[in-house]
Scaffold this motif. Structure first.
Motif, PDB file in Angstrom:
ATOM      1  N   THR A 155      14.470  11.064 -12.910  1.00  0.00           N
ATOM      2  CA  THR A 155      15.426  12.074 -13.331  1.00  0.00           C
ATOM      3  C   THR A 155      16.834  11.514 -13.132  1.00  0.00           C
ATOM      4  OG1 THR A 155      13.896  13.778 -12.568  1.00  0.00           O
ATOM      5  CG2 THR A 155      16.152  14.472 -13.069  1.00  0.00           C
ATOM      6  N   ILE A 156      17.633  11.525 -14.202  1.00  0.00           N
ATOM      7  CA  ILE A 156      18.951  10.888 -14.170  1.00  0.00           C
ATOM      8  C   ILE A 156      20.011  11.872 -14.651  1.00  0.00           C
ATOM      9  CG2 ILE A 156      20.375   8.999 -15.077  1.00  0.00           C
ATOM     10  CD1 ILE A 156      17.682   7.507 -15.660  1.00  0.00           C
ATOM     11  N   ILE A 157      21.097  11.963 -13.904  1.00  0.00           N
ATOM     12  CA  ILE A 157      22.298  12.648 -14.390  1.00  0.00           C
ATOM     13  C   ILE A 157      23.413  11.609 -14.386  1.00  0.00           C
ATOM     14  CG2 ILE A 157      24.014  14.449 -13.998  1.00  0.00           C
ATOM     15  CD1 ILE A 157      21.875  16.096 -12.658  1.00  0.00           C
ATOM     16  N   MET A 158      23.979  11.364 -15.544  1.00  0.00           N
ATOM     17  CA  MET A 158      25.006  10.346 -15.694  1.00  0.00           C
ATOM     18  C   MET A 158      26.309  10.987 -16.147  1.00  0.00           C
ATOM     19  SD  MET A 158      24.906   6.862 -18.020  1.00  0.00           S
ATOM     20  CE  MET A 158      23.541   6.181 -17.075  1.00  0.00           C
ATOM     21  N   MET A 171       9.206  23.559 -11.610  1.00  0.00           N
ATOM     22  CA  MET A 171      10.479  23.890 -10.984  1.00  0.00           C
ATOM     23  C   MET A 171      11.539  22.864 -11.349  1.00  0.00           C
ATOM     24  SD  MET A 171      11.293  24.413  -6.896  1.00  0.00           S
ATOM     25  CE  MET A 171      10.957  22.693  -6.505  1.00  0.00           C
ATOM     26  N   SER A 172      12.723  23.330 -11.645  1.00  0.00           N
ATOM     27  CA  SER A 172      13.827  22.443 -11.991  1.00  0.00           C
ATOM     28  C   SER A 172      14.241  21.606 -10.784  1.00  0.00           C
ATOM     29  CB  SER A 172      15.027  23.250 -12.481  1.00  0.00           C
ATOM     30  OG  SER A 172      14.706  23.988 -13.642  1.00  0.00           O
ATOM     31  N   ILE A 173      14.619  20.355 -11.026  1.00  0.00           N
ATOM     32  CA  ILE A 173      15.169  19.496  -9.970  1.00  0.00           C
ATOM     33  C   ILE A 173      16.544  19.994  -9.557  1.00  0.00           C
ATOM     34  CG2 ILE A 173      16.091  17.196  -9.486  1.00  0.00           C
ATOM     35  CD1 ILE A 173      13.108  17.268  -9.307  1.00  0.00           C
ATOM     36  N   LEU A 174      17.336  20.425 -10.537  1.00  0.00           N
ATOM     37  CA  LEU A 174      18.699  20.891 -10.291  1.00  0.00           C
ATOM     38  C   LEU A 174      18.925  22.198 -11.032  1.00  0.00           C
ATOM     39  CD1 LEU A 174      21.688  20.375  -9.301  1.00  0.00           C
ATOM     40  CD2 LEU A 174      22.050  19.306 -11.542  1.00  0.00           C
ATOM     41  N   GLU A 175      19.487  23.172 -10.336  1.00  0.00           N
ATOM     42  CA  GLU A 175      19.895  24.422 -10.961  1.00  0.00           C
ATOM     43  C   GLU A 175      21.335  24.727 -10.561  1.00  0.00           C
ATOM     44  OE1 GLU A 175      16.624  27.626 -11.012  1.00  0.00           O
ATOM     45  OE2 GLU A 175      16.020  26.260  -9.386  1.00  0.00           O
ATOM     46  N   ILE A 176      22.199  24.802 -11.554  1.00  0.00           N
ATOM     47  CA  ILE A 176      23.598  25.162 -11.360  1.00  0.00           C
ATOM     48  C   ILE A 176      23.769  26.567 -11.925  1.00  0.00           C
ATOM     49  CG2 ILE A 176      25.995  24.592 -11.952  1.00  0.00           C
ATOM     50  CD1 ILE A 176      24.764  22.476 -10.209  1.00  0.00           C
ATOM     51  N   SER A 177      24.145  27.519 -11.075  1.00  0.00           N
ATOM     52  CA  SER A 177      24.202  28.917 -11.503  1.00  0.00           C
ATOM     53  C   SER A 177      25.581  29.508 -11.240  1.00  0.00           C
ATOM     54  CB  SER A 177      23.149  29.746 -10.761  1.00  0.00           C
ATOM     55  OG  SER A 177      21.848  29.218 -10.966  1.00  0.00           O
ATOM     56  N   GLY A 178      26.333  29.758 -12.309  1.00  0.00           N
ATOM     57  CA  GLY A 178      27.634  30.407 -12.206  1.00  0.00           C
ATOM     58  C   GLY A 178      28.625  29.686 -11.321  1.00  0.00           C
ATOM     59  N   VAL A 179      28.595  28.358 -11.336  1.00  0.00           N
ATOM     60  CA  VAL A 179      29.451  27.578 -10.428  1.00  0.00           C
ATOM     61  C   VAL A 179      30.889  27.518 -10.937  1.00  0.00           C
ATOM     62  CG1 VAL A 179      29.943  25.226  -9.635  1.00  0.00           C
ATOM     63  CG2 VAL A 179      27.662  26.193  -9.338  1.00  0.00           C
ATOM     64  N   VAL A 205      18.319  21.093 -14.796  1.00  0.00           N
ATOM     65  CA  VAL A 205      17.771  19.782 -15.166  1.00  0.00           C
ATOM     66  C   VAL A 205      16.326  19.743 -14.719  1.00  0.00           C
ATOM     67  CG1 VAL A 205      17.943  17.282 -14.813  1.00  0.00           C
ATOM     68  CG2 VAL A 205      20.031  18.673 -14.948  1.00  0.00           C
ATOM     69  N   GLU A 206      15.457  19.341 -15.631  1.00  0.00           N
ATOM     70  CA  GLU A 206      14.024  19.303 -15.349  1.00  0.00           C
ATOM     71  C   GLU A 206      13.593  17.926 -14.851  1.00  0.00           C
ATOM     72  OE1 GLU A 206      12.399  22.207 -15.496  1.00  0.00           O
ATOM     73  OE2 GLU A 206      14.430  22.901 -15.991  1.00  0.00           O
TER      74      GLU A 206
END
Length: 228
Positions: A188-191, A1-9, A26-27
């Motif tokens: 898991t990193i989003i920068m 399962m993805s940590i983050l899912e952005i759908s049609g935002v 983001v996985e």
């Protein structure tokens, strides 16, 4: 399962479309950079991911939790439990020591634990600076306190907002090496960054332009298909 899912935002402020139909995921263990110039939508995207703002339309899913219909109290709980935030401006409490600044994050999550907070500071190489106030620390040291604070509650996702934006070249190198080490350990990193040399350290890069995804690129130069 993805940590983050952005759908049609999408996010609209009056007649301004800050984000338009953004979709990506983001996985676990991935390092993603979100890049773009001023006005590209980076800050708005960060606010959506960090649950500090709600999209006008679309869905943000954090660690399997759909957030679009949740109230502010529940969003705060998810952010506290699931996300570790690292800010460009540090946001350390000036009258508290480095150790106490880390323990504040524990207080809002569960219960302060000085031994655990000390270990977090040691993790970022600051065990000898634990009793120093923010004004007694360099910019790079303050940022490392922020990283220790972000890690202390074992978040599913580390969200970093221009983490080297206020650092000189030497401290930037130290902080980026720390992020690289965290990535190797499986974090898991989003920068979010405007600096190509910083963003290109990530496994994958999303480039925003005027609120849309211009391209998605991997470090080997491959470009993923962009669905708009």
């Amino acid at each position: 399962m993805s940590i983050l899912e952005i759908s049609g935002v999408s996010k609209k402020y009056g007649n301004l479309h800050a984000l338009q139909d953004i979709t990506f995921s983001v996985e676990p263990g991935e390092w993603l950079s979100i890049m773009g110039s001023s006005g590209s939508g980076k800050s708005t995207m960060l606010n959506m991911i960090g649950l500090m703002d709600k999209p006008t339309s679309g869905e943000v899913r954090i660690d399997g939790i759909v957030t679009s219909q949740l109230n502010s109290k529940k969003l705060t709980e998810i952010r506290k439990d699931k996300i570790g935030l690292v800010f460009q401006q540090f946001h350390l409490i000036p009258h508290l020591t480095a150790l106490e600044n880390v323990m504040v994050a524990q207080y809002y999550h569960s219960m302060p634990d000085e031994k655990e907070a000390s270990a977090a500071l040691a993790r970022v190489g600051l065990e000898s600076r634990a009793r120093h106030l923010p004004r007694q620390l360099s910019g790079g040291e303050q940022q490392r306190v922020c990283i220790a604070r972000a890690l202390i509650n074992y978040p599913a996702l580390i969200l970093a907002d221009e983490p080297t934006g206020n650092l000189d070249e030497s401290n930037e190198k130290i902080v980026l090496e720390l992020f690289q080490e965290l990535h190797r350990e499986g974090h898991t990193i989003i920068m979010v960054t405007h600096a190509p040399e910083v963003g290109e350290l990530a496994e994958r890069q999303i480039r925003l332009e005027h609120g849309i995804i211009k391209e998605i690129r991997t470090p080997d130069g491959r470009r993923e298909a962009v669905i708009q």
